[in-house]
Design a protein around this motif. Structure first.
Motif, PDB file in Angstrom:
ATOM      1  N   LEU A  82      45.244  42.799  36.544  1.00  0.00           N
ATOM      2  CA  LEU A  82      44.732  44.148  37.000  1.00  0.00           C
ATOM      3  C   LEU A  82      44.362  44.025  38.425  1.00  0.00           C
ATOM      4  O   LEU A  82      44.601  45.042  39.195  1.00  0.00           O
ATOM      5  CB  LEU A  82      43.406  44.686  36.116  1.00  0.00           C
ATOM      6  N   VAL A  83      43.901  42.907  38.913  1.00  0.00           N
ATOM      7  CA  VAL A  83      43.588  42.601  40.246  1.00  0.00           C
ATOM      8  C   VAL A  83      45.008  42.614  40.988  1.00  0.00           C
ATOM      9  O   VAL A  83      45.120  43.509  42.149  1.00  0.00           O
ATOM     10  CB  VAL A  83      43.020  41.449  40.652  1.00  0.00           C
ATOM     11  N   LYS A  84      46.031  41.999  40.525  1.00  0.00           N
ATOM     12  CA  LYS A  84      47.456  42.014  41.234  1.00  0.00           C
ATOM     13  C   LYS A  84      48.063  43.566  41.003  1.00  0.00           C
ATOM     14  O   LYS A  84      48.358  43.880  42.136  1.00  0.00           O
ATOM     15  CB  LYS A  84      48.260  41.123  40.300  1.00  0.00           C
ATOM     16  N   LEU A  85      47.528  44.177  39.930  1.00  0.00           N
ATOM     17  CA  LEU A  85      48.099  45.470  39.917  1.00  0.00           C
ATOM     18  C   LEU A  85      47.612  46.524  41.036  1.00  0.00           C
ATOM     19  O   LEU A  85      48.251  47.418  41.642  1.00  0.00           O
ATOM     20  CB  LEU A  85      47.900  46.210  38.686  1.00  0.00           C
ATOM     21  N   TYR A  86      46.293  46.468  41.154  1.00  0.00           N
ATOM     22  CA  TYR A  86      45.258  47.350  42.041  1.00  0.00           C
ATOM     23  C   TYR A  86      45.059  46.792  43.423  1.00  0.00           C
ATOM     24  O   TYR A  86      44.402  47.498  44.140  1.00  0.00           O
ATOM     25  CB  TYR A  86      44.035  47.567  41.442  1.00  0.00           C
ATOM     26  N   ALA A  87      45.537  45.474  43.775  1.00  0.00           N
ATOM     27  CA  ALA A  87      45.353  45.138  45.205  1.00  0.00           C
ATOM     28  C   ALA A  87      45.899  45.963  46.380  1.00  0.00           C
ATOM     29  O   ALA A  87      45.164  46.218  47.213  1.00  0.00           O
ATOM     30  CB  ALA A  87      45.927  43.643  45.123  1.00  0.00           C
ATOM     31  N   SER A  88      47.045  46.595  45.980  1.00  0.00           N
ATOM     32  CA  SER A  88      47.596  47.496  46.899  1.00  0.00           C
ATOM     33  C   SER A  88      46.742  48.842  46.914  1.00  0.00           C
ATOM     34  O   SER A  88      46.753  49.217  48.064  1.00  0.00           O
ATOM     35  CB  SER A  88      49.130  47.811  46.596  1.00  0.00           C
ATOM     36  N   ARG A  89      46.389  49.366  45.756  1.00  0.00           N
ATOM     37  CA  ARG A  89      45.528  50.424  45.950  1.00  0.00           C
ATOM     38  C   ARG A  89      44.154  50.171  46.785  1.00  0.00           C
ATOM     39  O   ARG A  89      43.781  51.048  47.366  1.00  0.00           O
ATOM     40  CB  ARG A  89      45.225  50.933  44.513  1.00  0.00           C
ATOM     41  N   LEU A  90      43.595  49.190  46.522  1.00  0.00           N
ATOM     42  CA  LEU A  90      42.300  48.676  47.207  1.00  0.00           C
ATOM     43  C   LEU A  90      42.817  48.880  48.718  1.00  0.00           C
ATOM     44  O   LEU A  90      41.787  49.295  49.617  1.00  0.00           O
ATOM     45  CB  LEU A  90      41.964  47.388  46.846  1.00  0.00           C
ATOM     46  N   ARG A  91      43.704  48.205  48.982  1.00  0.00           N
ATOM     47  CA  ARG A  91      44.145  48.023  50.542  1.00  0.00           C
ATOM     48  C   ARG A  91      44.277  49.416  50.934  1.00  0.00           C
ATOM     49  O   ARG A  91      43.790  50.025  51.976  1.00  0.00           O
ATOM     50  CB  ARG A  91      45.628  47.250  50.683  1.00  0.00           C
ATOM     51  N   GLU A  92      44.949  50.289  50.465  1.00  0.00           N
ATOM     52  CA  GLU A  92      45.153  51.679  50.738  1.00  0.00           C
ATOM     53  C   GLU A  92      43.743  52.312  50.895  1.00  0.00           C
ATOM     54  O   GLU A  92      43.925  53.263  51.853  1.00  0.00           O
ATOM     55  CB  GLU A  92      46.244  52.405  49.600  1.00  0.00           C
ATOM     56  N   LEU A  93      42.999  52.282  49.858  1.00  0.00           N
ATOM     57  CA  LEU A  93      41.708  52.855  50.024  1.00  0.00           C
ATOM     58  C   LEU A  93      40.797  52.352  51.307  1.00  0.00           C
ATOM     59  O   LEU A  93      40.033  53.147  51.816  1.00  0.00           O
ATOM     60  CB  LEU A  93      40.740  52.528  48.694  1.00  0.00           C
ATOM     61  N   SER A  94      40.761  51.046  51.626  1.00  0.00           N
ATOM     62  CA  SER A  94      40.219  50.555  52.586  1.00  0.00           C
ATOM     63  C   SER A  94      40.762  51.191  53.850  1.00  0.00           C
ATOM     64  O   SER A  94      39.994  51.335  54.830  1.00  0.00           O
ATOM     65  CB  SER A  94      40.407  48.904  52.636  1.00  0.00           C
ATOM     66  N   GLU A  95      42.031  51.197  53.851  1.00  0.00           N
ATOM     67  CA  GLU A  95      42.512  51.913  55.123  1.00  0.00           C
ATOM     68  C   GLU A  95      42.394  53.504  55.350  1.00  0.00           C
ATOM     69  O   GLU A  95      42.052  53.905  56.509  1.00  0.00           O
ATOM     70  CB  GLU A  95      44.347  51.731  55.299  1.00  0.00           C
ATOM     71  N   LYS A  96      42.531  54.177  54.188  1.00  0.00           N
ATOM     72  CA  LYS A  96      42.120  55.561  54.204  1.00  0.00           C
ATOM     73  C   LYS A  96      40.699  55.832  54.676  1.00  0.00           C
ATOM     74  O   LYS A  96      40.406  56.896  55.557  1.00  0.00           O
ATOM     75  CB  LYS A  96      42.336  56.178  52.766  1.00  0.00           C
ATOM     76  N   PHE A  97      39.783  55.014  54.220  1.00  0.00           N
ATOM     77  CA  PHE A  97      38.274  55.312  54.598  1.00  0.00           C
ATOM     78  C   PHE A  97      37.886  54.364  55.665  1.00  0.00           C
ATOM     79  O   PHE A  97      36.664  54.567  55.918  1.00  0.00           O
ATOM     80  CB  PHE A  97      37.456  55.187  53.189  1.00  0.00           C
ATOM     81  N   ALA A  98      38.521  53.660  56.488  1.00  0.00           N
ATOM     82  CA  ALA A  98      38.118  52.766  57.520  1.00  0.00           C
ATOM     83  C   ALA A  98      37.468  53.517  58.519  1.00  0.00           C
ATOM     84  O   ALA A  98      36.284  53.094  59.152  1.00  0.00           O
ATOM     85  CB  ALA A  98      39.419  52.008  58.089  1.00  0.00           C
ATOM     86  N   ASN A  99      37.819  54.778  58.874  1.00  0.00           N
ATOM     87  CA  ASN A  99      37.384  55.608  59.995  1.00  0.00           C
ATOM     88  C   ASN A  99      36.024  56.510  59.478  1.00  0.00           C
ATOM     89  O   ASN A  99      35.538  57.459  60.183  1.00  0.00           O
ATOM     90  CB  ASN A  99      38.222  56.619  60.666  1.00  0.00           C
ATOM     91  N   GLN A 100      35.714  56.252  58.128  1.00  0.00           N
ATOM     92  CA  GLN A 100      34.795  57.222  57.674  1.00  0.00           C
ATOM     93  C   GLN A 100      33.436  56.119  57.287  1.00  0.00           C
ATOM     94  O   GLN A 100      32.807  56.596  56.361  1.00  0.00           O
ATOM     95  CB  GLN A 100      35.067  57.962  56.350  1.00  0.00           C
TER      96      GLN A 100
END
Length: 166
Positions: A82-100
């Motif tokens: 599950l971590v392997k599956l969601y690693a890209s999603r976590l990366r996307e979320l961190s990038e999306k909310f970095a400026n917030q």
């Protein structure tokens, strides 16, 4: 001989029954101890990321106006599917909310994952947020993390506003 084995079998069945009742009632007892309206709090902590940079939670950075920083703590493990599956999603979320004013942090508490293996995992999945190796389970125990991936969203006062799945 048959009578003795039947007695032992019945004893084992009774023991298994009571152990299973105890095992399945523990989460219920834990849930009853806390009011659902009261968020859990976590004590502030410091750690060192695998790249050697210091990590402090809550963050001490100054935020604009009255907006306060949010910290997303992700418990991960290199071999967890599950971590392997969601690693890209976590990366996307961190990038999306970095400026917030949302800071992501990953913690690997698996004793079998070496520092080299964790570093390789971070590079392979292009995680742009800090990773902490916690092989002694200090932070996992601190958060009472139970699985991977498990996410904790903390506000500036270290109240757990979300705990659960990605």
């Amino acid at each position: 001989m048959l009578r003795r084995s039947l007695r032992l079998g019945t004893c084992c069945q009774v023991s298994v029954f009571f152990l299973s009742v105890l095992w399945f009632s523990l989460p219920l007892a834990d849930g009853l101890a806390r009011s659902p309206q009261e968020p859990l709090s976590v004590l502030p902590f410091t750690a060192t990321a695998i790249d050697g940079s210091p990590i402090q939670v809550p963050t001490t950075e100054v935020t604009e106006g009255s907006v306060k920083a949010i910290t997303v703590v992700c418990f991960v493990g290199n071999d967890c599917p599950l971590v392997k599956l969601y690693a890209s999603r976590l990366r996307e979320l961190s990038e999306k909310f970095a400026n917030q004013h949302v800071k992501f942090l990953a913690i690997n508490s698996n004793y079998q994952d070496s520092l080299a293996k964790i570093t390789s995992f971070v590079q392979e999945h292009s995680l742009g947020f800090p990773m902490i190796a916690d092989s002694e389970h200090r932070l996992a125990n601190h958060f009472q993390a139970q699985r991977t991936p498990e996410i904790f969203v903390l506000d500036q006062e270290m109240l757990v506003r979300y705990r659960g799945r990605v």
